[in-house]
Design an enzyme around this catalytic site. Structure first.
Site, PDB file in Angstrom:
ATOM      1  N   LYS A   1     -11.515   0.747  14.044  1.00 27.74           N
ATOM      2  CA  LYS A   1     -10.914   1.580  13.007  1.00 27.74           C
ATOM      3  C   LYS A   1     -11.693   2.877  12.791  1.00 27.74           C
ATOM      4  CE  LYS A   1      -7.375  -0.994  12.130  1.00 27.74           C
ATOM      5  NZ  LYS A   1      -6.041  -0.556  12.623  1.00 27.74           N
TER       6      LYS A   1
ATOM      7  N   ARG B   1      -9.322 -13.317  14.165  1.00 30.56           N
ATOM      8  CA  ARG B   1      -8.715 -12.303  15.037  1.00 30.56           C
ATOM      9  C   ARG B   1      -8.949 -12.617  16.508  1.00 30.56           C
ATOM     10  NH1 ARG B   1      -6.039  -7.496  12.816  1.00 30.56           N
ATOM     11  NH2 ARG B   1      -6.539  -7.480  10.593  1.00 30.56           N
TER      12      ARG B   1
ATOM     13  N   ARG C   1     -13.478  -5.568   7.298  1.00 34.16           N
ATOM     14  CA  ARG C   1     -13.996  -4.218   7.098  1.00 34.16           C
ATOM     15  C   ARG C   1     -14.576  -4.062   5.681  1.00 34.16           C
ATOM     16  NH1 ARG C   1     -10.755  -0.661   6.526  1.00 34.16           N
ATOM     17  NH2 ARG C   1      -8.812  -1.851   6.376  1.00 34.16           N
TER      18      ARG C   1
ATOM     19  N   SER D   1       0.641  -5.249   6.242  1.00 30.48           N
ATOM     20  CA  SER D   1       0.524  -6.672   6.526  1.00 30.48           C
ATOM     21  C   SER D   1       1.651  -7.456   5.856  1.00 30.48           C
ATOM     22  CB  SER D   1      -0.827  -7.185   6.016  1.00 30.48           C
ATOM     23  OG  SER D   1      -0.970  -8.561   6.264  1.00 30.48           O
TER      24      SER D   1
ATOM     25  N   LYS E   1       5.755  -6.260  11.298  1.00 31.48           N
ATOM     26  CA  LYS E   1       5.606  -5.195  12.292  1.00 31.48           C
ATOM     27  C   LYS E   1       5.324  -5.767  13.683  1.00 31.48           C
ATOM     28  CE  LYS E   1       1.809  -2.799  12.700  1.00 31.48           C
ATOM     29  NZ  LYS E   1       0.682  -1.851  12.581  1.00 31.48           N
ATOM     30  N   THR E   2       4.379  -6.689  13.762  1.00 28.31           N
ATOM     31  CA  THR E   2       4.025  -7.259  15.059  1.00 28.31           C
ATOM     32  C   THR E   2       5.191  -8.052  15.643  1.00 28.31           C
ATOM     33  OG1 THR E   2       1.711  -7.404  14.394  1.00 28.31           O
ATOM     34  CG2 THR E   2       2.395  -8.749  16.267  1.00 28.31           C
TER      35      THR E   2
ATOM     36  N   ASP F   1      -0.482  -1.007  17.676  1.00 26.33           N
ATOM     37  CA  ASP F   1      -1.172  -0.592  16.450  1.00 26.33           C
ATOM     38  C   ASP F   1      -1.453   0.902  16.319  1.00 26.33           C
ATOM     39  OD1 ASP F   1      -2.306  -1.536  13.977  1.00 26.33           O
ATOM     40  OD2 ASP F   1      -4.281  -1.116  14.798  1.00 26.33           O
TER      41      ASP F   1
ATOM     42  N   HIS G   1      -0.369   5.072  12.776  1.00 26.45           N
ATOM     43  CA  HIS G   1      -0.695   3.655  12.655  1.00 26.45           C
ATOM     44  C   HIS G   1       0.617   2.886  12.776  1.00 26.45           C
ATOM     45  CE1 HIS G   1      -2.487   0.128  10.168  1.00 26.45           C
ATOM     46  NE2 HIS G   1      -2.712  -0.033  11.457  1.00 26.45           N
TER      47      HIS G   1
END
Length: 681
Positions: free
Chosen positions: A344, A465, A199, A381, A385-386, A400, A363
Site C-alpha cells: 500500500k 491473507r 496496516r 470491503s 468487488k473481488t 486491486d 483502487h
C-alpha cells in the site's frame, strides 16, 4: 591367482575382472556370446562407461546441481539489445555498487561493503576450500575504499545481499531462519507478521516540504499525516543502521505498472525472507535482461520492521512508523512486520507519480471480455468487488490496483493479495487453487500434523491473507494490460435498503459517488456494530490517495468522456427493508445485472428516475424480477422507506461537506455541478 600385466586381468575361477579405463573393475561373467562377425564378446553385468563426477569436494558436487534460472513472470522484455556489451564481472560490480549506495548511511562517506550470497553458505564453502592468495578477494567483492571518517565496527564487516532470490530459495531462508514459517499441505509458505496483523494508518507519515505542501491533500479527511525532513532522515538512519548490522539482507529489484512506457523501478531492502517473497509476488518480476539494465531504482523501501522507531523522536506516537519521502523517493518502515504496508505504500507513491504524467491511478478491480470490452470495479470491503470482477467468461487484468493512461488500462502489480477468512473452494475456487507453492499465507492457523489450513480460524487475526503471482489465476491476461474501459462500476453494499440494485450515472453523478466512496457496515463485520452504519472512503481508497479526491474524480470524468465509458452504481446490499428486516439482493440477480452491463444490453433499457438521489433505474433486465429494480416496490412500509432514504441522503451530504472547499478548474461551476449530482431534498 595369476596376473597378466599387459591386459591387467585378474582371474577368479570362471569369472574375470578387467580394469576399466578409470581404474574401476569390470566384472565379467565368463559367458560367451557371438556377434555377427563371429568375434567373441563377453557379457558385462557392471560397466563404468560414464565418466566420474568432476568434483573434488561436496560443495563442488552441489554446485553442479545448479543452473541459471529463468524469469518467473511471462513479461515481454522491452528495449533493444545493448550496443556495447558489458562483462558479467562489471555487471556484478555495478549491481553491488548500486545496492551499497542504497544502503549508504547519511553520516558516513560510503555505503557498506556488500557481497552477494548467503553468509552461512559462504562460511561453509570457504572453510572447505584450500586457502589461496585470492580467496578473500574473490568471494568478498570489495570495490570501494574504506570509509575515511566516522569509522565504526559496521564498516569492518561485510553485509551479505540475497538478491532477487527465487521462491524456492526464499522458502529455504524462511524455514531456516524465521520462527513461525511452515509449508502448508498445498505447498504455500505460512508465515507470521508479528504483533501487527494489519496496516497502521495512524502511524503513517509523509514528509511535508515546499513541493508537497501545495500538491498533496492535507487536513481534515486526508490520510496524509505530516512529518518534517529531519525526522524522516533520523528514522531512515535508524533503519539503514539496523539493516547494515545484519549478516544478510534481502534485496528485490522489480517493477510497478505493466505499461512498459510508464513503469516504475522499485527496490525493496528487507530483513525477512517472508517480506522478500511477498514483494516477489506482488510486484512485476523482471527478466534477466531487464535486471541487467535495471540501474538506479526510481523508489526504494527500507523495511526494518523488526526494529522499533524511537518514540522520543519528533512526530512519533508509537513504536511503529511508516514514513514516505516523495522528494527522496524513499519509504522507511519501523516497528511493524505486516507486509501489506509495503504494497500500500507503493500504491500511494503511484497515486502521486502517475497523475503527474496525466495517468489516473485507481483502487479497483479490472477485467476484459472476449471482445476486448474492459470494466473497472470499485468497492470497499464486503461489496463483492473481488467476487464480481472474477468471471470465468472474462479475462482478469487485475484485482486491486490499476492505471488508466492514453494507452488504455494496466495493472500496477504482478500479483494478488486476497483475503482468506472463511475461504472455501466452492465460493472462491480461483483463490483456493492459487494457494500453492510460491504463495505466502499470513497469520493463518493450520493442523500441526497435516499442515492443512483452517481458514475459518481467527485465532491470530481475522485479517488472514494470501499473496500469489497473478498468473496463478487461470484466466489472467498476461501482460496485464487492456484497452480503454467501457464501463465504470461503483459497488455499494447498502444496508439501509434504499439504493436501487443498479443505476446508470451521469458524469457528474459518477464523480459525486466516486468521491463519496459509500458502503455500509452491518452487525458482525466490525466489533461493536449493531445497527447499519454508513462508511465513506474517498475514491474507494482514501487511505492510499495523495492528492485531493476531486483531482482523481476530474481525471476519471475526463477519461470516461473522451473514451465513451458509462458509469454505473450497483447495490449489492439490502432490498425490501434495511438490515434486519429486509433481505440481501441475491448474488444471481447481481450477476445478471453485471452481465447486462458488459453486453451493452442495459444501455438499451428504458429508465425512470428516483427521488432524493435522482438516479436513473432500468424498468426491466433479463433474469431479474422487475419489481426489485425500484426499491420502494419491495418495502411494505412506504413511509419507513422514505425515512430511511432521507436519512441516507443526509449522511451523504454531511460526508461531502469536507470536499466543498476545493475548487475544480478556474471557477466553481464544476464543483457546483458535482454537488448538485448528489442527494437533493
Amino acid at each position: 591367482m595369476a596376473e597378466d600385466k599387459s591386459g591387467e586381468e585378474f582371474s577368479f575361477g570362471r569369472s574375470t575382472v578387467n580394469m576399466g579405463r578409470n581404474g574401476l573393475p569390470k566384472i565379467e561373467t565368463g559367458k560367451k556370446t557371438t556377434s555377427s562377425s563371429s568375434s567373441e564378446v563377453q557379457e558385462v553385468c557392471y560397466d563404468d562407461s560414464s565418466a566420474p563426477v568432476k568434483a573434488q569436494t561436496l560443495e563442488e558436487l552441489h554446485s553442479l546441481q545448479k543452473k541459471k534460472s529463468a524469469p518467473s513472470t511471462p513479461i515481454r522484455a522491452s528495449g533493444s539489445p545493448r550496443l556495447f556489451p558489458i562483462s558479467e564481472e562489471d555487471l556484478h560490480k555495478q549491481k553491488l555498487e548500486s545496492i551499497s549506495a542504497s544502503l549508504a548511511s547519511l553520516t558516513r562517506e560510503t555505503g557498506p561493503k556488500v557481497v552477494k550470497g548467503d553468509p552461512n553458505t559462504a562460511r561453509k564453502s570457504e572453510s572447505q576450500k584450500t586457502p589461496t592468495h585470492h580467496t578473500h578477494r574473490s568471494h568478498h567483492f570489495d570495490y570501494s575504499s574504506p570509509p575515511t571518517i566516522a569509522v565504526s565496527d559496521s564498516s569492518l564487516k561485510f553485509t551479505h545481499v540475497l538478491y532477487n532470490l527465487s521462491p524456492a530459495e526464499l522458502y529455504e531462508q524462511a524455514i531456516k531462519s524465521e520462527k513461525g514459517s511452515f509449508i502448508t499441505s498445498t505447498g504455500a509458505l505460512a508465515t507470521l507478521s508479528g504483533a501487527k496483523t494489519g496496516r497502521a494508518p495512524r502511524d503513517k507519515r509523509v514528509v511535508k516540504d515546499d513541493t508537497t505542501q501545495n500538491e498533496l491533500w492535507w487536513g481534515k479527511g486526508s490520510p496524509n499525516i505530516e512529518m518534517d525532513e529531519q525526522t524522516f532522515l533520523v528514522n531512515r538512519e535508524r533503519a539503514v543502521d539496523y539493516l547494515n548490522s545484519l549478516d544478510k539482507v534481502f534485496v528485490n529489484d522489480q517493477f510497478l505498472n505493466w505499461d512498459p512506457q510508464n513503469r516504475i523501478k522499485v527496490r525493496i531492502v528487507s530483513a525477512r525472507a517472508y517480506h522478500s517473497l511477498f514483494m516477489h509476488n506482488m510486484c512485476i518480476r523482471p527478466t534477466e535482461e531487464e535486471l541487467e539494465d535495471f540501474g538506479t531504482p526510481d523508489f526504494t523501501i527500507y523495511n526494518a520492521g523488526q526494529f522499533p522507531c524511537n518514540r522520543y523522536t519528533h512526530y512519533m506516537t508509537s513504536s511503529t512508523s511508516i514514513d514516505l519521502n516523495l522528494a527522496r523517493r524513499e519509504m522507511v518502515i519501523l516497528g511493524t512486520q505486516y507486509a501489506g504496508e509495503m504494497k500500500k505504500g507503493l500504491f500511494g507513491v503511484m497515486h502521486y507519480l502517475m497523475p503527474q504524467r496525466q495517468i489516473l491511478s485507481l483502487h479497483s478491480g479490472c477485467n476484459m471480455g472476449k471482445d476486448g470490452d474492459v470494466a473497472l470495479f470499485f468497492g470497499l470491503s464486503g461489496t463483492g468487488k473481488t467476487t464480481l470482477s472474477t468471471d470465468h467468461n472474462r479475462y482478469l487484468i487485475g484485482d486491486d490496483e490499476h492505471c488508466w493512461s492514453d494507452n488504455g488500462v494496466s495493472n500496477i502489480e504482478g500479483g494478488c493479495y486476497a483475503k482468506c477468512i472463511d475461504l472455501s473452494k466452492e465460493k472462491e475456487p480461483d483463490i483456493w487453487n492459487a494457494i500453492k507453492f510460491g504463495t505466502v499465507v499470513e497469520n493463518v492457523v493450520f493442523d500441526e500434523h497435516t499442515r492443512e489450513v483452517d481458514y475459518s480460524d481467527k485465532s491470530v487475526t481475522e485479517n488472514t491473507r494470501a499473496a500469489y503471482p497473478i498468473e496463478y489465476i487461470p484466466n489472467a491476461k498476461i501482460p496485464c494490460v487492456g484497452p480503454h474501459p467501457k464501463n465504470v462500476i461503483l459497488l455499494a453494499c447498502d444496508a439501509f435498503g434504499v439504493l436501487p440494485p443498479v443505476s446508470k450515472l451521469s458524469l457528474a453523478q459518477t464523480m459525486y459517488h466516486f468521491i463519496s466512496g459509500y458502503t455500509a457496515l452491518v452487525a458482525g463485520t466490525e466489533e461493536g456494530v449493531k445497527e447499519p452504519r454508513a462508511t465513506f472512503s474517498a475514491c474507494f481508497g482514501a487511505a492510499f490517495i495523495m492528492l485531493h479526491p476531486t483531482r482523481y474524480a476530474t481525471m476519471l470524468a475526463e477519461k470516461m468522456q473522451k473514451h465513451g465509458a458509462t458509469g454505473w452504481l450497483v447495490n449489492t446490499g439490502w432490498s425490501g427493508g434495511r438490515y434486519g428486516s429486509g433481505s440481501r439482493i441475491k448474488l444471481a440477480y447481481t450477476r445478471k445485472i453485471i452481465d447486462a452491463i458488459h453486453s451493452g444490453a442495459l444501455l438499451e433499457a428504458n429508465y425512470t428516475k428516483t427521488d432524493v438521489f435522482g438516479l436513473e433505474i432500468p424498468t426491466e433486465i433479463e433474469g431479474v424480477p422487475s419489481e426489485i429494480l425500484d426499491p420502494i416496490n419491495t418495502w411494505s412500509d412506504k413511509q419507513a422507506y422514505k425515512d430511511s432514504l432521507l436519512h441516507l441522503g443526509g449522511l451523504f451530504k454531511n460526508n461531502f461537506e469536507v470536499f466543498l472547499n476545493y475548487k475544480v478548474g478556474k471557477d466553481s461551476n464544476l464543483t457546483e455541478e458535482i454537488v448538485a449530482a448528489g442527494p437533493n431534498f
